[in-house]
Design a protein around this motif. Structure first.
Motif, PDB file in Angstrom:
ATOM      1  N   ILE A 127       6.403  67.958 -32.627  1.00 22.65           N
ATOM      2  CA  ILE A 127       7.260  68.569 -31.607  1.00 22.65           C
ATOM      3  C   ILE A 127       7.773  67.454 -30.706  1.00 22.65           C
ATOM      4  CG2 ILE A 127       7.355  70.128 -29.628  1.00 22.65           C
ATOM      5  CD1 ILE A 127       5.258  71.847 -30.992  1.00 22.65           C
ATOM      6  N   ILE A 128       9.089  67.369 -30.601  1.00 15.24           N
ATOM      7  CA  ILE A 128       9.701  66.337 -29.761  1.00 15.24           C
ATOM      8  C   ILE A 128      10.328  66.927 -28.502  1.00 15.24           C
ATOM      9  CG2 ILE A 128      10.087  64.764 -31.686  1.00 15.24           C
ATOM     10  CD1 ILE A 128      13.121  65.648 -31.504  1.00 15.24           C
ATOM     11  N   GLY A 129      10.305  68.256 -28.399  1.00 20.84           N
ATOM     12  CA  GLY A 129      10.867  68.900 -27.223  1.00 20.84           C
ATOM     13  C   GLY A 129      10.910  70.398 -27.410  1.00 20.84           C
ATOM     14  N   VAL A 130      11.599  71.053 -26.479  1.00 15.13           N
ATOM     15  CA  VAL A 130      11.806  72.496 -26.567  1.00 15.13           C
ATOM     16  C   VAL A 130      13.237  72.825 -26.171  1.00 15.13           C
ATOM     17  CG1 VAL A 130       9.386  73.099 -26.104  1.00 15.13           C
ATOM     18  CG2 VAL A 130      11.010  72.981 -24.198  1.00 15.13           C
ATOM     19  N   LEU A 131      13.739  73.906 -26.757  1.00 13.41           N
ATOM     20  CA  LEU A 131      14.995  74.512 -26.321  1.00 13.41           C
ATOM     21  C   LEU A 131      14.618  75.639 -25.374  1.00 13.41           C
ATOM     22  CD1 LEU A 131      18.039  75.215 -26.326  1.00 13.41           C
ATOM     23  CD2 LEU A 131      17.627  76.503 -28.447  1.00 13.41           C
ATOM     24  N   ASP A 132      15.172  75.630 -24.181  1.00 11.60           N
ATOM     25  CA  ASP A 132      14.879  76.631 -23.155  1.00 11.60           C
ATOM     26  C   ASP A 132      16.180  77.345 -22.810  1.00 11.60           C
ATOM     27  OD1 ASP A 132      13.826  78.073 -21.002  1.00 11.60           O
ATOM     28  OD2 ASP A 132      13.854  76.358 -19.642  1.00 11.60           O
ATOM     29  N   VAL A 133      16.158  78.676 -22.889  1.00  8.88           N
ATOM     30  CA  VAL A 133      17.338  79.470 -22.545  1.00  8.88           C
ATOM     31  C   VAL A 133      16.911  80.535 -21.541  1.00  8.88           C
ATOM     32  CG1 VAL A 133      19.240  80.882 -23.401  1.00  8.88           C
ATOM     33  CG2 VAL A 133      18.255  79.112 -24.881  1.00  8.88           C
ATOM     34  N   ASP A 134      17.631  80.611 -20.432  1.00  6.54           N
ATOM     35  CA  ASP A 134      17.336  81.576 -19.376  1.00  6.54           C
ATOM     36  C   ASP A 134      18.515  82.515 -19.182  1.00  6.54           C
ATOM     37  OD1 ASP A 134      15.372  79.626 -19.071  1.00  6.54           O
ATOM     38  OD2 ASP A 134      15.355  79.769 -16.904  1.00  6.54           O
ATOM     39  N   SER A 135      18.196  83.755 -18.817  1.00  6.45           N
ATOM     40  CA  SER A 135      19.216  84.749 -18.494  1.00  6.45           C
ATOM     41  C   SER A 135      18.943  85.325 -17.117  1.00  6.45           C
ATOM     42  CB  SER A 135      19.202  85.878 -19.528  1.00  6.45           C
ATOM     43  OG  SER A 135      20.083  86.918 -19.129  1.00  6.45           O
ATOM     44  N   GLU A 136      19.989  85.736 -16.466  1.00  3.27           N
ATOM     45  CA  GLU A 136      19.847  86.405 -15.173  1.00  3.27           C
ATOM     46  C   GLU A 136      19.559  87.893 -15.335  1.00  3.27           C
ATOM     47  OE1 GLU A 136      24.389  86.008 -15.781  1.00  3.27           O
ATOM     48  OE2 GLU A 136      22.558  85.068 -16.504  1.00  3.27           O
ATOM     49  N   TYR A 137      19.427  88.338 -16.594  1.00  7.19           N
ATOM     50  CA  TYR A 137      19.144  89.748 -16.895  1.00  7.19           C
ATOM     51  C   TYR A 137      17.752  89.888 -17.485  1.00  7.19           C
ATOM     52  CZ  TYR A 137      24.192  89.825 -16.444  1.00  7.19           C
ATOM     53  OH  TYR A 137      25.469  89.657 -15.982  1.00  7.19           O
ATOM     54  N   LEU A 138      17.071  90.962 -17.151  1.00  9.25           N
ATOM     55  CA  LEU A 138      15.769  91.260 -17.731  1.00  9.25           C
ATOM     56  C   LEU A 138      15.914  91.597 -19.210  1.00  9.25           C
ATOM     57  CD1 LEU A 138      14.288  93.495 -14.898  1.00  9.25           C
ATOM     58  CD2 LEU A 138      13.496  91.206 -15.540  1.00  9.25           C
ATOM     59  N   ALA A 139      14.902  91.225 -19.988  1.00  9.53           N
ATOM     60  CA  ALA A 139      14.810  91.577 -21.410  1.00  9.53           C
ATOM     61  C   ALA A 139      16.085  91.236 -22.187  1.00  9.53           C
ATOM     62  CB  ALA A 139      14.455  93.054 -21.564  1.00  9.53           C
ATOM     63  N   HIS A 140      16.652  90.087 -21.907  1.00 10.01           N
ATOM     64  CA  HIS A 140      17.920  89.697 -22.525  1.00 10.01           C
ATOM     65  C   HIS A 140      17.735  89.167 -23.950  1.00 10.01           C
ATOM     66  CE1 HIS A 140      22.219  88.619 -21.765  1.00 10.01           C
ATOM     67  NE2 HIS A 140      21.990  87.898 -22.839  1.00 10.01           N
ATOM     68  N   PHE A 141      16.559  88.625 -24.262  1.00  7.97           N
ATOM     69  CA  PHE A 141      16.339  87.966 -25.550  1.00  7.97           C
ATOM     70  C   PHE A 141      15.413  88.789 -26.434  1.00  7.97           C
ATOM     71  CE2 PHE A 141      17.060  84.711 -22.297  1.00  7.97           C
ATOM     72  CZ  PHE A 141      18.268  84.220 -22.751  1.00  7.97           C
ATOM     73  N   ASP A 142      15.629  88.668 -27.745  1.00  6.17           N
ATOM     74  CA  ASP A 142      14.822  89.422 -28.698  1.00  6.17           C
ATOM     75  C   ASP A 142      14.644  88.604 -29.972  1.00  6.17           C
ATOM     76  OD1 ASP A 142      17.265  89.629 -30.111  1.00  6.17           O
ATOM     77  OD2 ASP A 142      17.647  91.659 -29.376  1.00  6.17           O
ATOM     78  N   GLU A 143      14.136  89.260 -31.005  1.00  9.00           N
ATOM     79  CA  GLU A 143      13.862  88.572 -32.269  1.00  9.00           C
ATOM     80  C   GLU A 143      15.139  88.061 -32.944  1.00  9.00           C
ATOM     81  OE1 GLU A 143      10.861  87.647 -33.122  1.00  9.00           O
ATOM     82  OE2 GLU A 143      10.136  88.669 -31.331  1.00  9.00           O
ATOM     83  N   VAL A 144      16.273  88.703 -32.693  1.00  4.52           N
ATOM     84  CA  VAL A 144      17.546  88.200 -33.237  1.00  4.52           C
ATOM     85  C   VAL A 144      17.822  86.809 -32.672  1.00  4.52           C
ATOM     86  CG1 VAL A 144      20.062  88.556 -33.303  1.00  4.52           C
ATOM     87  CG2 VAL A 144      18.507  90.478 -33.702  1.00  4.52           C
ATOM     88  N   ASP A 145      17.646  86.662 -31.355  1.00  4.32           N
ATOM     89  CA  ASP A 145      17.837  85.344 -30.739  1.00  4.32           C
ATOM     90  C   ASP A 145      16.855  84.340 -31.329  1.00  4.32           C
ATOM     91  OD1 ASP A 145      19.859  85.967 -28.542  1.00  4.32           O
ATOM     92  OD2 ASP A 145      18.269  87.403 -28.079  1.00  4.32           O
ATOM     93  N   GLY A 146      15.596  84.753 -31.452  1.00  2.00           N
ATOM     94  CA  GLY A 146      14.592  83.857 -32.017  1.00  2.00           C
ATOM     95  C   GLY A 146      14.963  83.378 -33.411  1.00  2.00           C
ATOM     96  N   LYS A 147      15.418  84.291 -34.244  1.00  2.00           N
ATOM     97  CA  LYS A 147      15.792  83.960 -35.624  1.00  2.00           C
ATOM     98  C   LYS A 147      16.927  82.943 -35.662  1.00  2.00           C
ATOM     99  CE  LYS A 147      17.970  86.039 -39.688  1.00  2.00           C
ATOM    100  NZ  LYS A 147      18.475  87.289 -40.292  1.00  2.00           N
ATOM    101  N   TYR A 148      18.002  83.228 -34.937  1.00  2.00           N
ATOM    102  CA  TYR A 148      19.179  82.375 -35.034  1.00  2.00           C
ATOM    103  C   TYR A 148      19.047  81.077 -34.234  1.00  2.00           C
ATOM    104  CZ  TYR A 148      21.405  85.914 -37.795  1.00  2.00           C
ATOM    105  OH  TYR A 148      21.697  86.797 -38.815  1.00  2.00           O
ATOM    106  N   LEU A 149      18.356  81.106 -33.115  1.00  2.00           N
ATOM    107  CA  LEU A 149      18.123  79.859 -32.385  1.00  2.00           C
ATOM    108  C   LEU A 149      17.228  78.930 -33.214  1.00  2.00           C
ATOM    109  CD1 LEU A 149      17.773  81.194 -28.741  1.00  2.00           C
ATOM    110  CD2 LEU A 149      19.672  79.855 -29.688  1.00  2.00           C
ATOM    111  N   ASN A 150      16.286  79.484 -33.964  1.00  2.00           N
ATOM    112  CA  ASN A 150      15.483  78.668 -34.869  1.00  2.00           C
ATOM    113  C   ASN A 150      16.353  78.033 -35.949  1.00  2.00           C
ATOM    114  OD1 ASN A 150      12.639  78.303 -34.364  1.00  2.00           O
ATOM    115  ND2 ASN A 150      12.483  80.516 -34.413  1.00  2.00           N
TER     116      ASN A 150
END
Length: 158
Positions: A127-150
């Motif tokens: 591991i050389i780092g992390v990708l961090d994504v924040d939203s101003e909305y609650l519960a904005h991210f889900d498994e779809v985001d996880g799949k495609y960001l990976n």
């Protein structure tokens, strides 16, 4: 290397990722500089999805240090196991946080951030780092985001 993006604001989130990923692949094609590639990935994701904050933290010695990002100023250094980023790094796993106020030890770099997704970034087996994504909305991210960001993270390893 492609230098323009075609932003698809219509369609499902999955369709938007499917449109963006080949464009990111073109942005990265032939470029070997990691920082340049991380910067372009941040910009592409911010343009496509308009998230509050998109960025990378890179492992330096025993902490994560702020790397390329898009959004307001951020925390500069994060220890292993601290906050969502440090926990993702320590556990070598993607973490989706629907409400950052409910994550034990959350580091509030910006009070406007309400939900977050963090994914480890690898080079070979390390591991050389992390990708961090924040939203101003609650519960904005889900498994779809996880799949495609990976998938996007994997393009950085190619």
């Amino acid at each position: 290397m492609a230098e323009d993006l075609t932003i698809a604001k219509t369609g499902t989130k999955e369709e938007q990722y499917q449109s963006l990923i080949p464009q990111i692949e073109a942005l990265l094609y032939g470029e070997t500089d990691l920082i340049a590639n991380l910067a372009n990935v941040c910009a592409a994701l911010k343009e496509q999805f308009g998230w509050f904050w998109v960025g990378f933290y890179l492992v330096k010695n025993d902490e994560l240090v702020l790397g390329p990002f898009q959004g307001p100023v951020a925390c500069t250094r994060i220890k292993m196991g601290k906050g969502v980023c440090g926990t993702s790094w320590q556990n070598a796993e993607t973490i989706i946080v629907p409400d950052v106020d409910e994550f034990p030890g959350h580091i509030a770099c910006a009070s406007a951030s309400k939900s977050e997704i963090v994914l480890p970034l690898y080079k070979a087996e390390n591991i050389i780092g992390v990708l961090d994504v924040d939203s101003e909305y609650l519960a904005h991210f889900d498994e779809v985001d996880g799949k495609y960001l990976n998938q996007i993270i994997n393009l950085l390893n190619a």
